[in-house]
Design a protein around this motif. Sequence first.
Motif, PDB file in Angstrom:
ATOM      1  N   ASP A 292       0.817  -1.223   0.000  1.00 57.88           N
ATOM      2  CA  ASP A 292       0.000   0.000   0.000  1.00 57.88           C
ATOM      3  C   ASP A 292       0.850   1.271   0.000  1.00 57.88           C
ATOM      4  O   ASP A 292       0.469   2.296   0.580  1.00 57.88           O
ATOM      5  N   CYS A 293       1.990   1.207  -0.667  1.00 54.28           N
ATOM      6  CA  CYS A 293       2.897   2.363  -0.675  1.00 54.28           C
ATOM      7  C   CYS A 293       2.408   3.441  -1.628  1.00 54.28           C
ATOM      8  O   CYS A 293       1.541   3.229  -2.472  1.00 54.28           O
ATOM      9  N   TRP A 294       2.989   4.612  -1.477  1.00 54.56           N
ATOM     10  CA  TRP A 294       2.810   5.712  -2.427  1.00 54.56           C
ATOM     11  C   TRP A 294       4.142   6.450  -2.493  1.00 54.56           C
ATOM     12  O   TRP A 294       4.772   6.718  -1.474  1.00 54.56           O
ATOM     13  N   GLN A 295       4.603   6.695  -3.720  1.00 61.60           N
ATOM     14  CA  GLN A 295       5.933   7.272  -3.932  1.00 61.60           C
ATOM     15  C   GLN A 295       6.976   6.474  -3.138  1.00 61.60           C
ATOM     16  O   GLN A 295       7.091   5.267  -3.332  1.00 61.60           O
ATOM     17  N   ASP A 296       7.714   7.104  -2.229  1.00 65.60           N
ATOM     18  CA  ASP A 296       8.721   6.371  -1.456  1.00 65.60           C
ATOM     19  C   ASP A 296       8.299   6.219   0.003  1.00 65.60           C
ATOM     20  O   ASP A 296       9.142   6.150   0.903  1.00 65.60           O
ATOM     21  N   VAL A 297       7.005   6.126   0.224  1.00 66.94           N
ATOM     22  CA  VAL A 297       6.462   6.071   1.581  1.00 66.94           C
ATOM     23  C   VAL A 297       5.765   4.723   1.810  1.00 66.94           C
ATOM     24  O   VAL A 297       4.905   4.321   1.024  1.00 66.94           O
ATOM     25  N   ALA A 298       6.139   4.054   2.887  1.00 67.42           N
ATOM     26  CA  ALA A 298       5.527   2.783   3.275  1.00 67.42           C
ATOM     27  C   ALA A 298       4.374   3.036   4.240  1.00 67.42           C
ATOM     28  O   ALA A 298       4.160   4.167   4.692  1.00 67.42           O
ATOM     29  N   THR A 299       3.642   1.976   4.575  1.00 71.00           N
ATOM     30  CA  THR A 299       2.459   2.142   5.434  1.00 71.00           C
ATOM     31  C   THR A 299       2.389   1.115   6.559  1.00 71.00           C
ATOM     32  O   THR A 299       1.333   0.920   7.156  1.00 71.00           O
ATOM     33  N   TYR A 300       3.501   0.440   6.864  1.00 71.75           N
ATOM     34  CA  TYR A 300       3.464  -0.580   7.924  1.00 71.75           C
ATOM     35  C   TYR A 300       3.016  -0.010   9.259  1.00 71.75           C
ATOM     36  O   TYR A 300       2.333  -0.664  10.039  1.00 71.75           O
ATOM     37  N   GLU A 301       3.416   1.225   9.543  1.00 72.01           N
ATOM     38  CA  GLU A 301       3.153   1.825  10.854  1.00 72.01           C
ATOM     39  C   GLU A 301       1.758   2.457  10.933  1.00 72.01           C
ATOM     40  O   GLU A 301       1.351   2.933  11.994  1.00 72.01           O
ATOM     41  N   ASP A 302       1.037   2.483   9.827  1.00 68.58           N
ATOM     42  CA  ASP A 302      -0.317   3.058   9.799  1.00 68.58           C
ATOM     43  C   ASP A 302      -0.366   4.450  10.427  1.00 68.58           C
ATOM     44  O   ASP A 302      -1.264   4.771  11.211  1.00 68.58           O
ATOM     45  N   GLY A 303       0.626   5.258  10.101  1.00 67.87           N
ATOM     46  CA  GLY A 303       0.620   6.646  10.537  1.00 67.87           C
ATOM     47  C   GLY A 303       1.255   6.907  11.883  1.00 67.87           C
ATOM     48  O   GLY A 303       1.343   8.066  12.303  1.00 67.87           O
ATOM     49  N   ARG A 370       1.740   9.097  -7.339  1.00 73.77           N
ATOM     50  CA  ARG A 370       0.458   9.361  -6.688  1.00 73.77           C
ATOM     51  C   ARG A 370       0.634   9.979  -5.303  1.00 73.77           C
ATOM     52  O   ARG A 370       1.642   9.742  -4.616  1.00 73.77           O
ATOM     53  N   PRO A 371      -0.359  10.740  -4.851  1.00 73.36           N
ATOM     54  CA  PRO A 371      -0.302  11.300  -3.494  1.00 73.36           C
ATOM     55  C   PRO A 371      -0.710  10.254  -2.461  1.00 73.36           C
ATOM     56  O   PRO A 371      -1.081   9.123  -2.790  1.00 73.36           O
ATOM     57  N   ASP A 372      -0.653  10.673  -1.217  1.00 71.59           N
ATOM     58  CA  ASP A 372      -1.055   9.814  -0.099  1.00 71.59           C
ATOM     59  C   ASP A 372      -2.545   9.505  -0.196  1.00 71.59           C
ATOM     60  O   ASP A 372      -3.312  10.173  -0.893  1.00 71.59           O
ATOM     61  N   HIS A 373      -2.966   8.454   0.518  1.00 68.95           N
ATOM     62  CA  HIS A 373      -4.380   8.157   0.650  1.00 68.95           C
ATOM     63  C   HIS A 373      -5.080   9.382   1.257  1.00 68.95           C
ATOM     64  O   HIS A 373      -4.516  10.079   2.106  1.00 68.95           O
ATOM     65  N   LEU A 374      -6.297   9.637   0.828  1.00 72.43           N
ATOM     66  CA  LEU A 374      -6.971  10.876   1.210  1.00 72.43           C
ATOM     67  C   LEU A 374      -7.251  10.952   2.705  1.00 72.43           C
ATOM     68  O   LEU A 374      -7.295  12.038   3.281  1.00 72.43           O
ATOM     69  N   ILE A 375      -7.471   9.810   3.346  1.00 74.22           N
ATOM     70  CA  ILE A 375      -7.690   9.790   4.787  1.00 74.22           C
ATOM     71  C   ILE A 375      -6.420   9.272   5.452  1.00 74.22           C
ATOM     72  O   ILE A 375      -6.064   8.102   5.292  1.00 74.22           O
ATOM     73  N   PRO A 376      -5.707  10.091   6.209  1.00 68.37           N
ATOM     74  CA  PRO A 376      -4.482   9.626   6.863  1.00 68.37           C
ATOM     75  C   PRO A 376      -4.786   8.514   7.871  1.00 68.37           C
ATOM     76  O   PRO A 376      -5.808   8.544   8.565  1.00 68.37           O
ATOM     77  N   ALA A 379      -5.262   9.813  11.273  1.00 65.18           N
ATOM     78  CA  ALA A 379      -6.246  10.887  11.424  1.00 65.18           C
ATOM     79  C   ALA A 379      -7.085  10.691  12.680  1.00 65.18           C
ATOM     80  O   ALA A 379      -7.507   9.573  13.004  1.00 65.18           O
ATOM     81  N   TYR A 380      -7.338  11.785  13.367  1.00 66.50           N
ATOM     82  CA  TYR A 380      -8.204  11.765  14.543  1.00 66.50           C
ATOM     83  C   TYR A 380      -9.644  11.619  14.059  1.00 66.50           C
ATOM     84  O   TYR A 380     -10.131  12.444  13.274  1.00 66.50           O
ATOM     85  N   PRO A 381     -10.357  10.570  14.480  1.00 69.27           N
ATOM     86  CA  PRO A 381     -11.714  10.366  13.972  1.00 69.27           C
ATOM     87  C   PRO A 381     -12.613  11.591  14.116  1.00 69.27           C
ATOM     88  O   PRO A 381     -13.476  11.840  13.269  1.00 69.27           O
ATOM     89  N   PHE A 496      -4.521   5.095  14.034  1.00 71.81           N
ATOM     90  CA  PHE A 496      -3.524   4.205  13.455  1.00 71.81           C
ATOM     91  C   PHE A 496      -4.158   2.906  12.939  1.00 71.81           C
ATOM     92  O   PHE A 496      -3.813   1.807  13.356  1.00 71.81           O
ATOM     93  N   ASN A 497      -5.067   3.060  12.016  1.00 73.91           N
ATOM     94  CA  ASN A 497      -5.844   1.913  11.562  1.00 73.91           C
ATOM     95  C   ASN A 497      -6.084   2.018  10.065  1.00 73.91           C
ATOM     96  O   ASN A 497      -6.300   3.106   9.531  1.00 73.91           O
ATOM     97  N   ILE A 498      -6.090   0.863   9.388  1.00 75.05           N
ATOM     98  CA  ILE A 498      -6.383   0.867   7.958  1.00 75.05           C
ATOM     99  C   ILE A 498      -7.885   0.934   7.703  1.00 75.05           C
ATOM    100  O   ILE A 498      -8.307   1.379   6.636  1.00 75.05           O
ATOM    101  N   GLN A 499      -8.703   0.491   8.689  1.00 75.31           N
ATOM    102  CA  GLN A 499     -10.150   0.600   8.528  1.00 75.31           C
ATOM    103  C   GLN A 499     -10.553   2.073   8.630  1.00 75.31           C
ATOM    104  O   GLN A 499     -10.167   2.766   9.565  1.00 75.31           O
ATOM    105  N   GLY A 500     -11.307   2.521   7.648  1.00 72.62           N
ATOM    106  CA  GLY A 500     -11.714   3.915   7.634  1.00 72.62           C
ATOM    107  C   GLY A 500     -10.669   4.835   7.059  1.00 72.62           C
ATOM    108  O   GLY A 500     -10.867   6.057   7.013  1.00 72.62           O
TER     109      GLY A 500
END
Length: 740
Positions: A292-303, A370-376, A379-381, A496-500
Motif C-alpha cells: 500500500d505504498c505511495w511514492q517512497d512512503v511505506a504504510t506498515y506503521e499506519d501513521g 500518486r499522493p497519499d491516501h486521502l484519509i491519513p 487521522a483523529y476520527p 492508526f488503523n487501515i479501517q476507515g
Amino acid sequence: MFRVEGGAPLDCAVWKLFHPRFPLESIALFNPFKRRTFLQAVVAVAATTTFGCSDDDTTEPSDGSPYFPQSLASGDPRPDSVVLWVRVEDMARAGDDLPLRLEVSTAEDFKTRVLDKTDLTARAEHDHAVKVKVTGLSARTTYYYRFSYEKDGQRHTTRVGRTRTAPAAGDDVPVKFVFASCQDFIGRYYNAWQRLLQLDADLDFVVFLGDYVYETTGDTSFQSDGGGRAVRFSAPEEALPQGSGVTAFLAANSLSNYRDLYKNVRTDRQLQAVHERYPFIITWDDHEFSDDCWQDVATYEDGKRDETQRDRKLNAEQAFLEYIPLDTVQSPEGAIDVAQEPRFPNSRIYRDFEYGRHLKLLVTDYRSYRPDHLIPEDAYPGGVVLDQTLLGAALQGQPEAVKQTFQTDTFAYVNIDDAAYAAQKQVLQGVYVSQAKAAGLSAAEAAEKAGKWVAGPVALYYVNQVLAAVNKGLVIPPADKPRGLAYAHMGKAALFNIQGSRYVVVKDTFDLFAAVKYQLSAGKSEDVFGKDQEAWFQQTLTTAQNTWKMVVSSTSLSALIWDFRQQADISDPTLRQRFYFSVDQWDGFPTKKKVMLNTLKAQGVQNTLFISGDIHASFASVEEGVPTLTAPGITSGSIKSLASLALIGAGYATGAPVYQHAVTEMEKTLMASNPGLRFADADSHGFVMVEVKADETLATFHLIPAAEVAKDYSKRADGELEAKFTTHTFRVKNSDIQPA
C-alpha cells in the motif's frame, strides 16, 4: 573446447579425431584420472554442459546449467526488438564480472543465427543479471535464444528460450495475450502458470500487472508458510523487523533483500517455463517495494511514524530493473546499463506498445507519483475536514433529502480550542495520548500527535462518545452547533488503523470529501499519474489510430461497493450505508477516476479498455461508460479470504449478517451495489486470456478455486489440474461487456 587434467585444451577437431576411433579407456591414458573417475567427470559435465562441437558450432538442446538458477526471460517486444534477460551464478567467482555469450536464431536448433554476441559481461555490481536489447529483428517473428558461460574450457548453457516480436504498425492481424498479477510465493504453488503452459496457447505476449514479488517473509495477516515455499533473506540483519512474537516477520529493506525476493520466486519451474515460452510486459504495483505504498512512503506503521524510505525505495527499484526484462529508456542495441536507468523520483516505467492496426497498449505507473491516501491512517476520527461553509458549498445542487441528512445532530461540531471547552480538550488529548502509547508510541510522540490532531473543529458524534466514557458531565449538547463532515463520518473509528482510511470507507461521505479536496487543490489531491505521465497518457490515447486502446493499470478500476442500506437484518445504523472495500485502488481517487474516464469519452476516444489486477479477484465492469477487466491473483490470498480475516478481526462472527453480506455473499453484494459490474469472482486464482480482433475483443477468465493454491499440481497427473479450472468468456464491444 575440452581440457584434460594437466594438459593442453582439446578443440572440437581433435576430439572428433579421438572419439570415433578410441574407447574411453584410451582417452583416459591422456590424463592422470583413473577410468572410473574420468567416467564420473564426463557424466557430471554432460549433465550440466552443452559442448559446441558440431561442424557449424551449434549445440544440442540443454536442460539448463545450474550456473543459471533463474533460467532466462524476454520482455518488451516491439516489431524490431526485444529485451533478453539472464542471470549467471558462479559461487567460486561471486565477486568477479563474468563473461557471457548470447545466441539468437529463427531456428530452435540454432543452425543459423541472427545474432552471436560473445562480448557480454555479467557484472557483480548488478548481481550478475544481464538485460540485452536485440534490435534489427523482423516483425511478428518467433526467435529462439540462449546464453552460455564458459569456465575452464567448458561451456555451460541455459535452456532455450522462445520469444516473439510485435507485428508491424498497420498490420491487419489479430493479437492474443494473457494478463495476470499477484504471485505470492510463500506457502503457495503456481498452478495457474502450469495451466497456461498446458493450454499451449499461441500468445503474442503476457502482461504482468504488478506484485511480481512480495516484500515480506511471512506476514501472517495474508501469507502462509508451508510446503517448503518460504523466502529467507541471505542478510536478515539488513531487513526491517515487523510484528512480534509468533507473528514476527521481516520486510525487505536492503538491495540484497530485494534481490533475494526475485531469486526465490524465479526458482519456480512453472514460472521459469512461462518466461522461457513468452515475452512479458511488466509493470510494478506496491509489493515490489512496500504494501500500500505511495511514492517512497511505506504504510506498515499506519501513521504512527513517518515512513518515508528513500534508500529502501531505490533498492527496490534497482532489484526490479536488474531482474525484470524491460527497457525504460529506449536503449540502443546491446547490454542495457541498469545504472543509467532513471530511479525515483525520476522513475519512468510507463511506456506504450503498438501491435499492428488493432492494438495500442499503454502501460501506466500507479505508484511512483500518486499522493497519499486521502484519509491519513493517523487521522483523529473527530477531526472535521469540511466545516459548515465548505459543506454547504459541496451540497449545492444535491437533493433536499441529502441536505437534510447533513443537518442532523450527527454532523454537529465545535471548536475544541474555545476556552469554554478547555476541560473537554484536556480529557480528549489525554485519551488520545493513552491510546497512542498503547499503540506503541513514546510519551513524547503521543503528546506531539495529540497536540496536532485534537485541536480546532471536532465532531461531537465522535468526541461525545469519548467524553461520555470518561465523564458524562463533559458531554457537549449538539443543538445550535454548526454542521460539518469529519473523518468519523467516513468510517474512521480508531487511531492508526487501515479501517476507515485505506479500507472499508463510507462511500457517500468519502466521495463528497474527495470532490471538495480535489477542487481546493486544483486536482493535486488525486494526481495519480503526475505531470509528465499525465501528458504522455493523454497524448498517446488521443492520437492513437489503433482500433483498440488498452490501458494497463496495476490497480483495479472496478468500483467495489458494499451497499448495506437496504439490508434489514443489519440493525446497526452506522453499518447501513455504502462502503468502498478498498481505497488503495482507483476507488480511493473517485474524482480523478470520473474525470479521466469522462474526458476520454468527451475527446472521442473509441474502444478504450482498462486491464488491471492487485485486488486478488476477477471483475468485468463498465465504469463511466468505459469497459474494465480485473485479473485475479496467480496465487495471492483472494479478496474473500482477506475480507473474512478483516471482519473476524473486527469482532464479527461468521454467522453475523454483516459477515454474510460482506463475505459469504460477496459476489452477490458487489454485483447488486455496482450496476456496472457484469462479472465477479472473489475466491479464485488464475489469469485472463484476451483475443483482440478488428470488431471485438474476447476475454476469457481461467479460474481455479483459491483453496487449491497450497497443492503442488506439478507433482500430479495432468488431468487433475485441468479438472479444477473453469472458464468464463466475455465480449467487449461498443463500450460494453457481455457474456460471450
